[in-house]
Design an enzyme around this catalytic site. Structure first.
Site, PDB file in Angstrom:
ATOM      1  N   CYS A  79      -1.156  -3.689  14.575  1.00 14.51           N
ATOM      2  CA  CYS A  79      -0.879  -3.298  12.958  1.00 14.51           C
ATOM      3  C   CYS A  79      -1.244  -4.408  12.232  1.00 14.51           C
ATOM      4  CB  CYS A  79       0.388  -3.060  12.814  1.00 14.51           C
ATOM      5  SG  CYS A  79       0.795  -2.838  11.165  1.00 14.51           S
ATOM      6  N   CYS A 103      -2.581   1.681   8.020  1.00 13.31           N
ATOM      7  CA  CYS A 103      -1.820   0.715   7.389  1.00 13.31           C
ATOM      8  C   CYS A 103      -1.868  -0.806   7.398  1.00 13.31           C
ATOM      9  CB  CYS A 103      -0.155   0.923   7.781  1.00 13.31           C
ATOM     10  SG  CYS A 103       1.091  -0.122   7.418  1.00 13.31           S
ATOM     11  N   GLU A 115       0.886  -1.242  -0.033  1.00  9.60           N
ATOM     12  CA  GLU A 115       0.107  -0.032  -0.175  1.00  9.60           C
ATOM     13  C   GLU A 115       0.915   1.255  -0.051  1.00  9.60           C
ATOM     14  OE1 GLU A 115      -3.272  -1.964   2.885  1.00  9.60           O
ATOM     15  OE2 GLU A 115      -2.486  -0.124   3.621  1.00  9.60           O
ATOM     16  N   GLY A 132       5.809  -2.187   6.518  1.00  9.02           N
ATOM     17  CA  GLY A 132       7.270  -2.968   6.732  1.00  9.02           C
ATOM     18  C   GLY A 132       8.087  -1.945   7.453  1.00  9.02           C
ATOM     19  N   GLU A 133       9.243  -2.526   8.168  1.00  9.78           N
ATOM     20  CA  GLU A 133      10.487  -1.786   8.786  1.00  9.78           C
ATOM     21  C   GLU A 133      11.363  -1.332   7.916  1.00  9.78           C
ATOM     22  OE1 GLU A 133      11.036  -0.560  12.033  1.00  9.78           O
ATOM     23  OE2 GLU A 133      12.818   0.006  10.845  1.00  9.78           O
ATOM     24  N   SER A 167      10.515   6.165   9.542  1.00 10.76           N
ATOM     25  CA  SER A 167      10.037   5.720  10.744  1.00 10.76           C
ATOM     26  C   SER A 167      10.446   4.387  10.986  1.00 10.76           C
ATOM     27  CB  SER A 167       8.258   5.748  10.702  1.00 10.76           C
ATOM     28  OG  SER A 167       7.898   5.146  11.856  1.00 10.76           O
ATOM     29  N   ASN A 196      -6.495   3.964  15.192  1.00 10.48           N
ATOM     30  CA  ASN A 196      -7.489   3.646  14.284  1.00 10.48           C
ATOM     31  C   ASN A 196      -8.071   2.274  14.202  1.00 10.48           C
ATOM     32  OD1 ASN A 196      -8.449   5.334  11.935  1.00 10.48           O
ATOM     33  ND2 ASN A 196      -6.895   5.018  10.727  1.00 10.48           N
ATOM     34  N   CYS A 248       4.015  -5.685  15.448  1.00 16.19           N
ATOM     35  CA  CYS A 248       3.264  -4.829  16.514  1.00 16.19           C
ATOM     36  C   CYS A 248       1.767  -5.173  16.573  1.00 16.19           C
ATOM     37  CB  CYS A 248       3.301  -3.275  15.808  1.00 16.19           C
ATOM     38  SG  CYS A 248       5.249  -2.766  15.825  1.00 16.19           S
ATOM     39  N   CYS A 264       2.968   8.569   1.499  1.00 15.05           N
ATOM     40  CA  CYS A 264       3.530   7.522   2.575  1.00 15.05           C
ATOM     41  C   CYS A 264       3.788   6.226   1.994  1.00 15.05           C
ATOM     42  CB  CYS A 264       2.317   7.428   3.601  1.00 15.05           C
ATOM     43  SG  CYS A 264       2.611   6.386   4.636  1.00 15.05           S
ATOM     44  N   SER A 320       9.068   4.829  16.707  1.00  8.71           N
ATOM     45  CA  SER A 320       7.945   4.598  17.238  1.00  8.71           C
ATOM     46  C   SER A 320       8.055   3.840  18.644  1.00  8.71           C
ATOM     47  CB  SER A 320       7.114   3.360  16.518  1.00  8.71           C
ATOM     48  OG  SER A 320       6.909   3.876  15.355  1.00  8.71           O
ATOM     49  N   LEU A 321       7.584   4.657  19.707  1.00  6.22           N
ATOM     50  CA  LEU A 321       8.095   4.205  21.059  1.00  6.22           C
ATOM     51  C   LEU A 321       6.788   3.090  21.532  1.00  6.22           C
ATOM     52  CD1 LEU A 321       9.503   6.974  23.066  1.00  6.22           C
ATOM     53  CD2 LEU A 321      10.700   4.830  22.179  1.00  6.22           C
ATOM     54  N   HIS A 322       5.282   3.781  21.552  1.00  3.56           N
ATOM     55  CA  HIS A 322       4.269   3.271  22.043  1.00  3.56           C
ATOM     56  C   HIS A 322       3.908   2.933  23.351  1.00  3.56           C
ATOM     57  CE1 HIS A 322       3.759   3.134  17.453  1.00  3.56           C
ATOM     58  NE2 HIS A 322       4.436   2.358  17.326  1.00  3.56           N
ATOM     59  N   CYS A 324       5.323  -7.434   7.112  1.00  7.18           N
ATOM     60  CA  CYS A 324       6.423  -6.736   8.268  1.00  7.18           C
ATOM     61  C   CYS A 324       6.745  -7.921   9.275  1.00  7.18           C
ATOM     62  CB  CYS A 324       5.821  -5.560   8.724  1.00  7.18           C
ATOM     63  SG  CYS A 324       6.964  -4.669   9.829  1.00  7.18           S
TER      64      CYS A 324
HETATM   65  S1  SF4 Z   1       3.484  -0.770  12.974  1.00  6.65           S
HETATM   66 FE1  SF4 Z   1       5.054  -0.626  11.486  1.00  6.65          FE
HETATM   67  S2  SF4 Z   1       6.937  -1.686  12.129  1.00  6.65           S
HETATM   68 FE2  SF4 Z   1       4.990  -2.313  13.272  1.00  6.65          FE
HETATM   69  S3  SF4 Z   1       4.288  -4.296  12.471  1.00  6.65           S
HETATM   70 FE3  SF4 Z   1       3.170  -2.302  11.384  1.00  6.65          FE
HETATM   71  S4  SF4 Z   1       4.248  -1.993   9.687  1.00  6.65           S
HETATM   72 FE4  SF4 Z   1       5.580  -3.461  10.901  1.00  6.65          FE
END
Ligand code: SF4
Length: 354
Positions: A128, A344, A101, A170-171, A202, A301, A125, A114, A225-227, A121
């Site tokens: 996600c 995402c 995407e 993805g990372e 990111s 979201n 997380c 973006c 990204s801390l979260h 990925c």
């Molecule tokens: S938030 Fe980013 S790093 Fe985490 S699983 Fe989703 S795509 Fe991967």
């Protein structure tokens, strides 16, 4: 608006993925001067051509040879969604059938792309959709550039992309070499012309790669990204934290700031009832104390099939207030494209299920 086209899987390689030397050799074998390569790239990257036939200053025979040998763009638009606020989301089908995407976000002054860097990925997380089935593969440099080209082609002829955020699927730092190749390309003044200062990368935090990025000497902007404000909670939300830990990530972020002079942004997805309490904000303020840092809060979201919810307004306000009290610069990210699957990985998941 949503349009879907039957995706094609093709055996011809995408021209943007061919190394310059091998293309020059291919052209020379057909009696063509090296300058043709520049012409082809210019047509694709700044001339908005989506076929070799449109490249009117190339000899007719060469256009036919190119058409037989390569795809001008290797990706195909499988789904195009457009929201009333000008946000566009594309689900791109790759030559091997993988899907990624990318999103165009428009505001008064900026046209931001973006983009994704991997199919799926591996970071997992928990909130996600992109990470639900793990990582399939890294995108090539050409596939990363093609996302930019496809999004730019949605803009009127007198407009260009102004910014890139590498925050899609993805990372990014797990595919750093291909990403840097693509960003180099995107920065070309004769092409898309998007310089490093207008690019935000990111990451969930891969310390060695953050250092490698800092050592490139480029002026990219880094978003970590801390979260969560402590390792126990963060490992629950970002499982890879287990082996890395917040201290190593913050050290690497400090190194990035020292080397580039660019303030690091810390991203924090607020999950209702999980990491959105004001005491978490207080702990986060303590963690960032003494650092020149900015926090982006992202109210979650909601994603079908995942058990997390948006924070309520009261928790959100309390979180912001607490961070401000700690002297941390903070912003709540505005939601764009809310009537399309803007989070995402949602669109890819829905397409895979249908
Ligand atoms: S938030 Fe980013 S790093 Fe985490 S699983 Fe989703 S795509 Fe991967």
């Amino acid at each position: 608006m949503e349009t879907a086209a039957l995706p094609l899987v093709t055996a011809r390689p995408a021209i943007l993925d061919q190394p310059a030397e091998s293309l020059r050799a291919w052209l020379a074998e057909r009696g063509q001067p090296p300058l043709r390569l520049k012409q082809i790239r210019r047509w694709l990257v700044s001339g908005r051509a989506e076929s070799f036939e449109q490249m009117s200053d190339l000899p007719r025979e060469l256009r036919a040879q190119l058409t037989a040998a390569f795809e001008p763009l290797g990706t195909h638009v499988a789904i195009h969604q457009a929201a009333r606020d000008g946000t566009h989301k594309l689900l791109l089908r790759l030559p091997d059938g993988g899907q990624v995407e990318c999103v165009l976000i428009q505001d008064e002054t900026r046209r931001t792309a973006c983009i994704s860097t991997q199919v799926g990925c591996g970071m997992g997380c928990v909130f996600c959709a992109s990470g639900l089935n793990g990582v399939e593969r890294n995108l090539t440099g050409g596939e990363i550039v093609e996302q930019l080209v496809r999004l730019r082609n949605l803009l009127p002829a007198n407009e260009r992309l102004t910014n890139i955020v590498v925050m899609g699927m993805g990372e990014p730092l797990a595919n750093l070499d291909n990403l840097l190749t693509a960003l180099e390309d995107a920065g070309d003044k004769n092409g898309l012309g998007i310089g490093a200062r207008h690019v935000t990368i990111s990451t969930v935090g891969l310390p060695a790669k953050i250092r490698q990025l800092a050592d490139t000497g480029k002026q990219h902007h880094l978003a970590v990204s801390l979260h969560a404000p402590n390792d126990r909670l963060r490992t629950q939300i970002v499982p890879t934290n287990d082996k890395i830990g917040l201290a190593a990530i913050l050290d690497a972020a400090d190194y990035f700031f020292k080397m580039t002079g660019r303030q690091v942004t810390f991203e924090y997805v607020l999950l209702g009832g999980l990491n959105d309490h004001w005491t978490h904000a207080r702990e986060l303020g303590g963690l960032l104390e003494g650092r020149k840092a900015h926090v982006n809060l992202i109210p979650f979201n909601e994603v079908e099939g995942l058990p997390y919810r948006r924070p309520d307004d009261e928790s959100l306000a309390g979180f912001v207030q607490q961070l401000q009290r700690a002297g941390v610069s903070v912003k709540v990210r505005k939601r764009k494209g809310s009537e399309i699957d803007a989070a995402c990985g949602q669109l890819r998941r829905r397409a895979a299920a249908s």
